[in-house]
Scaffold this motif. Structure first.
Motif, short mmCIF file in Angstrom:
data_model
loop_
_atom_site.label_atom_id
_atom_site.label_comp_id
_atom_site.label_asym_id
_atom_site.label_seq_id
_atom_site.Cartn_x
_atom_site.Cartn_y
_atom_site.Cartn_z
N TRP A 89 42.37 40.36 39.61
CA TRP A 89 43.77 40.54 39.23
C TRP A 89 44.04 39.77 37.94
O TRP A 89 43.22 38.97 37.50
CB TRP A 89 44.73 40.09 40.33
N SER A 115 45.81 44.21 40.16
CA SER A 115 45.15 45.35 39.51
C SER A 115 44.26 46.12 40.48
O SER A 115 43.49 47.00 40.06
CB SER A 115 44.32 44.86 38.32
N GLY A 153 48.84 47.53 41.84
CA GLY A 153 49.39 47.68 40.50
C GLY A 153 50.70 46.94 40.26
O GLY A 153 51.20 46.93 39.14
#
Length: 204
Positions: A89, A115, A153
């Protein structure tokens, strides 16, 4: 032979006289009201009395009068911001370093983005270098030690509000604030271990 005024005529005359007197009183009071403010200020100025309203005080106050007298303007401390992401991330500060005066209220933002394609729960722990600066680094607002759940996300932004104690020893000229963001054990993959910030040489 002239006719004497009737009672109704006398009453009308009395009413007109009274109305005229009232109009004169209204005009005099209005003029007095307009003249009262400058007269009052002139009297208070002559007597040395401060009659400024709060709005007027705010308008004429100097910026130097608003300074925090506890701020040590005689020196600056370089604050370095470090971010360690123990996983797939993104985690970073908005600024890598700032120069602040001891006693000055300062805010820096950190951003974190998951992510991955799965939801995760994570938290951050702080560390300081040099260690002796820990007791003088006062955080008023911080995201550390709180657990956050982020969707795939998802991105979040958190502030760190802090003040460096003016009692910080004068030989300390640089402080590194380091955060390690790791996934909470049992709610994702294996927990990462935070690595304290390594001492850095003071900036010249």
């Amino acid at each position: 032979m002239s006719r004497l005024p009737t009672a109704a005529a006398w009453l009308r005359r009395d009413n007109l006289r009274m109305m005229g007197k009232l109009l004169v009183v209204v005009v005099v009071m209005s003029c007095f009201g307009y003249a009262l403010v400058p007269m009052y200020r002139a009297i208070c100025t002559a007597l040395g009395i401060n009659v400024l309203s709060l709005a007027e005080r705010q308008h004429v106050v100097k910026a130097t009068d608003l300074r925090n007298t506890q701020i040590d303007y005689s020196r600056k401390i370089t604050i370095e911001f470090d971010a360690n992401a123990r996983g797939p991330w993104d985690f970073k500060p908005a600024k890598r370093y700032l120069e602040v005066h001891p006693g000055e209220l300062t805010t820096v933002m950190y951003t974190f983005q998951n992510s991955q394609t799965r939801q995760m729960s994570a938290q951050a722990i702080p560390s300081y270098a040099p260690k002796q600066a820990t007791a003088y680094f006062n955080k008023l607002e911080c995201f550390c030690f709180n657990e956050y759940t982020l969707k795939p996300g998802e991105q979040k932004e958190w502030p760190v509000v802090f003040v460096i104690d003016p009692k910080l020893p004068r030989d300390v000229k640089t402080i590194t604030l380091s955060y390690t963001f790791f996934e909470v054990a049992g709610k994702g993959h294996a927990q990462a271990i935070a690595v304290p910030a390594a001492p850095k040489e003071p900036r010249t």
